[in-house]
Design a protein around this motif. Structure first.
Motif, PDB file in Angstrom:
ATOM      1  N   THR A  44     -57.769 -24.220  -8.238  1.00 38.32           N
ATOM      2  CA  THR A  44     -59.235 -24.261  -8.168  1.00 38.32           C
ATOM      3  C   THR A  44     -59.769 -22.999  -7.511  1.00 38.32           C
ATOM      4  O   THR A  44     -60.752 -22.405  -7.972  1.00 38.32           O
ATOM      5  N   ARG A  47     -59.605 -20.121  -9.909  1.00 40.95           N
ATOM      6  CA  ARG A  47     -60.679 -20.164 -10.907  1.00 40.95           C
ATOM      7  C   ARG A  47     -61.994 -19.696 -10.313  1.00 40.95           C
ATOM      8  O   ARG A  47     -62.836 -19.124 -10.999  1.00 40.95           O
ATOM      9  N   ALA A  48     -62.173 -19.948  -8.998  1.00 39.82           N
ATOM     10  CA  ALA A  48     -63.420 -19.550  -8.335  1.00 39.82           C
ATOM     11  C   ALA A  48     -63.336 -18.135  -7.786  1.00 39.82           C
ATOM     12  O   ALA A  48     -64.272 -17.667  -7.140  1.00 39.82           O
ATOM     13  N   GLN A 157     -52.991 -19.435 -19.777  1.00 35.69           N
ATOM     14  CA  GLN A 157     -54.347 -19.141 -19.308  1.00 35.69           C
ATOM     15  C   GLN A 157     -54.402 -17.816 -18.557  1.00 35.69           C
ATOM     16  O   GLN A 157     -55.325 -17.022 -18.742  1.00 35.69           O
ATOM     17  N   LEU A 190     -64.034 -18.499 -20.176  1.00 37.22           N
ATOM     18  CA  LEU A 190     -62.689 -18.786 -19.639  1.00 37.22           C
ATOM     19  C   LEU A 190     -62.716 -19.017 -18.134  1.00 37.22           C
ATOM     20  O   LEU A 190     -61.951 -19.813 -17.601  1.00 37.22           O
ATOM     21  N   PRO A 192     -65.576 -19.776 -15.869  1.00 36.75           N
ATOM     22  CA  PRO A 192     -66.985 -20.022 -15.527  1.00 36.75           C
ATOM     23  C   PRO A 192     -67.240 -20.245 -14.039  1.00 36.75           C
ATOM     24  O   PRO A 192     -68.379 -20.163 -13.602  1.00 36.75           O
ATOM     25  N   ASP A 193     -66.184 -20.548 -13.255  1.00 41.78           N
ATOM     26  CA  ASP A 193     -66.377 -20.760 -11.820  1.00 41.78           C
ATOM     27  C   ASP A 193     -66.244 -19.473 -11.019  1.00 41.78           C
ATOM     28  O   ASP A 193     -66.434 -19.470  -9.803  1.00 41.78           O
ATOM     29  N   HIS A 194     -65.856 -18.400 -11.669  1.00 43.68           N
ATOM     30  CA  HIS A 194     -65.676 -17.141 -10.947  1.00 43.68           C
ATOM     31  C   HIS A 194     -67.034 -16.629 -10.464  1.00 43.68           C
ATOM     32  O   HIS A 194     -68.039 -16.797 -11.157  1.00 43.68           O
ATOM     33  N   PRO A 195     -67.072 -16.018  -9.269  1.00 43.09           N
ATOM     34  CA  PRO A 195     -68.369 -15.544  -8.758  1.00 43.09           C
ATOM     35  C   PRO A 195     -69.069 -14.567  -9.704  1.00 43.09           C
ATOM     36  O   PRO A 195     -70.293 -14.481  -9.706  1.00 43.09           O
TER      37      PRO A 195
END
Lengths: 414, 161
Positions: A44, A47-48, A157, A190, A192-195
């Motif tokens: 998680t 992804r972020a 991924q 791919l 979308p949670d990245h800053p």
């Protein structure tokens, strides 16, 4: 009696063994569950884009599951040579079922560090194709459409995301905006949670061949730190100046009905700490005729840039008297005219300077020493026409002045 | 007589253990969501706080099935809890977004409502070990959170009550 004792001892031994087995199973289950929980938290965080949390959670997972490749790999920095060494050591001791995964991670590490991609597990055709493309992009070659992956199966991924980011960087560097738009849309989908994902969504919409202002304005950057969004938005506005209004209205959170003056006022307020550069906002103000707003920015600009801005402002204002005075310091600002052309009763010439200035005020024209009435002076941009009604054939003295400062003096024949 | 008693007590103990295992398994095979969960809409179905799940490997799942999944926290800390979504893309399927329409292998996806404000995305393969899932509201699905990794998938929803 002795038989009962033996039976009791046997039962006790079995019970003790079962308790020990249960404790071992519970410990193993707890360890795997905790390790899995930390792994999920690490995924998680990845992804972020939170590298610190990712490393912390991955280390916790590594301590609980020291021989599991999937637990150790998130902690390893694939860009670092030490990371590759750790992967090679891991490959030697991890279970055979995870060997392929580690082999792929080594190939990805090699590619990201500019080395030729090494061996990839035979059944990973999509990963092999992506790594080859990734190596090409990093060497400066143009990318190829991802549709070539069709029928090659599913890639990992991490490999797909690494390729997408490299494709975005390559397209942006090559100024191939349609390609950059597609790559930005892929990165945003791919990760979308990245800053940086909102910035990618913004880039995908702004750089697309057809701008849909409605899609742009519906909160693509809502909730994102302005100091991150505004410099990027300014960069996009420099690339697509015709879309400046849509971009700035969106990132500044203004209503679609906002007037140009209101938008420019908001841009001026966002200069400095909030991320817009004074130089760019000043250009936008001048391009929209807001000279006073542009002038208000001079004090907020770096000392080295102020001279250029003041020059730009003076040329925009087009005060010929001021430009004649300023020409002593900046010769390129000196107003000058082209060779006058006579057509019947009309003398015409072009009045401008090296900056393409359009004369706005303090234009004085004399004919034989007498000032020409303003009504007899025709203006079309930099082209000036002088009606010579009342002057007969022959040579006449033509004078062009900026207020009291001479710009041209010569004779014209009617 | 003592032996019979002991065998009986062992059988009772075994029964208790099996009962506990069955009970735990039954609990694990159901998923609950908050009553105000509106991410997925199933017409003509009474909303229930609990649904039966079929836990199966990714390879046995099919596009169009509904899955329950743990919603991962995003960077703002939002997203704890369970959710439902339709499977739009399996690993290797080519997913794309064109003018607000989700295309899977070049065919518009039936469960995904139009997304008029979504940026276009060129075709890309759903990664290994992931599902591309969609919901009605797009707040916690793959449009908003990316391809869903396998560890977060709780199981296929056998049927909505």
């Amino acid at each position: 009696m002795s038989r009962m004792i033996v039976l009791g001892v046997v039962q006790f031994a079995i019970a003790a063994a079962l308790v020990a087995l249960s404790a071992w199973l519970i410990h193993g289950t707890w360890t795997h569950w905790s390790g899995g929980w930390h792994l999920q938290a690490a995924a998680t965080a990845a992804r972020a884009g939170n590298r610190t949390a990712q490393t912390r959670e991955a280390r916790a997972a590594t301590q609980l599951l020291p021989d599991e490749a999937v637990a150790i790999m998130p902690e390893i920095d694939l860009m670092a040579p030490e990371g590759r060494e750790r992967l090679v050591a891991l490959q030697a001791r991890c279970p055979s079922a995870q060997q392929g995964l580690v082999e792929l991670a080594i190939a990805l590490s090699d590619t990201l560090r500019g080395q030729p991609p090494g061996a990839v597990p035979a059944d990973d055709a999509a990963d092999a194709t992506l790594l080859t493309e990734l190596a090409r992009l990093r060497s400066g070659a143009p990318g190829t459409p991802l549709s070539s992956l069709h029928d090659l199966g599913a890639p990992h991924q991490s490999v797909l995301a690494a390729w997408a980011v490299a494709e975005w960087r390559s397209a942006f560097a090559a100024q191939d905006w349609p390609r950059a738009s597609r790559a930005a849309g892929l990165v945003a989908t791919l990760l979308p949670d990245h800053p940086d994902a909102p910035l990618m969504r913004l880039a995908a919409l702004v750089l697309a061949a057809d701008l849909d202002a409605d899609r742009l304005i519906h909160g693509v950057v809502a909730g994102v730190d302005r100091t991150r969004v505004l410099p990027f938005a300014e960069q996009l506005a420099r690339i697509e100046p015709a879309r400046t209004r849509a971009i700035m209205t969106t990132v500044l959170g203004l209503a679609a009905t906002t007037t140009t003056a209101q938008r420019l006022t908001a841009e001026v307020a966002a200069v400095g700490d909030q991320g817009l550069s004074a130089a760019w906002v000043q250009q936008d103000c001048l391009a929209n005729g807001q000279v006073d707003l542009a002038r208000s920015l001079i004090e907020r600009m770096p000392e080295a840039d102020r001279g250029l801005v003041q020059t730009a402002l003076r040329n925009r204002v087009g005060d010929l008297a001021e430009l004649c005075v300023y020409a002593a310091a900046e010769p390129a600002c000196r107003p000058r005219i082209s060779v006058p052309v006579v057509d019947g009763a009309l003398i015409s010439f072009q009045l401008s300077n090296d900056y393409g200035m359009l004369p706005q005020s303090n234009l004085v024209i004399t004919l034989d020493g007498a000032a020409v009435a303003p009504a007899a002076i025709l203006r079309l941009g930099p082209v000036i026409g002088v009606r010579t009604t009342g002057h007969g054939p022959g040579l006449h003295a033509l004078g062009v002045l900026g207020g009291e400062h001479p710009i041209y003096a010569g004779n014209v024949g009617l | 007589m003592i032996l019979i008693k002991q065998i009986l007590s062992y059988l009772i103990l075994l029964g208790l253990v099996l009962g506990v295992v069955y009970g735990v398994r039954h609990l694990l095979s159901r998923v609950t969501v908050s009553s105000d969960y509106t991410e997925i809409e199933v017409p003509d179905v009474d909303r229930s706080p609990s649904y039966a799940l079929k836990v199966e490997p990714l390879s046995a799942m099919e596009g169009g099935e509904a899955v329950a999944y743990s919603i991962p926290q995003d960077r703002t800390g939002q997203g704890n809890g369970n959710g439902f979504a339709w499977i739009a893309g399996m690993p290797g399927d080519m997913v794309a977004i064109t003018k607000g329409v989700l295309l899977v292998n070049n065919v518009p996806e039936g469960h995904c409502p139009a997304m008029p404000t979504q940026a276009d995305c060129p075709p890309f393969p759903v990664p290994l070990g992931h599902l591309f899932v969609v919901t009605t509201g797009h707040a916690t699905d793959s449009i908003a959170r990316g391809p869903l990794p396998q560890p977060l998938i709780l199981g296929v929803v056998e049927s909505f009550p």
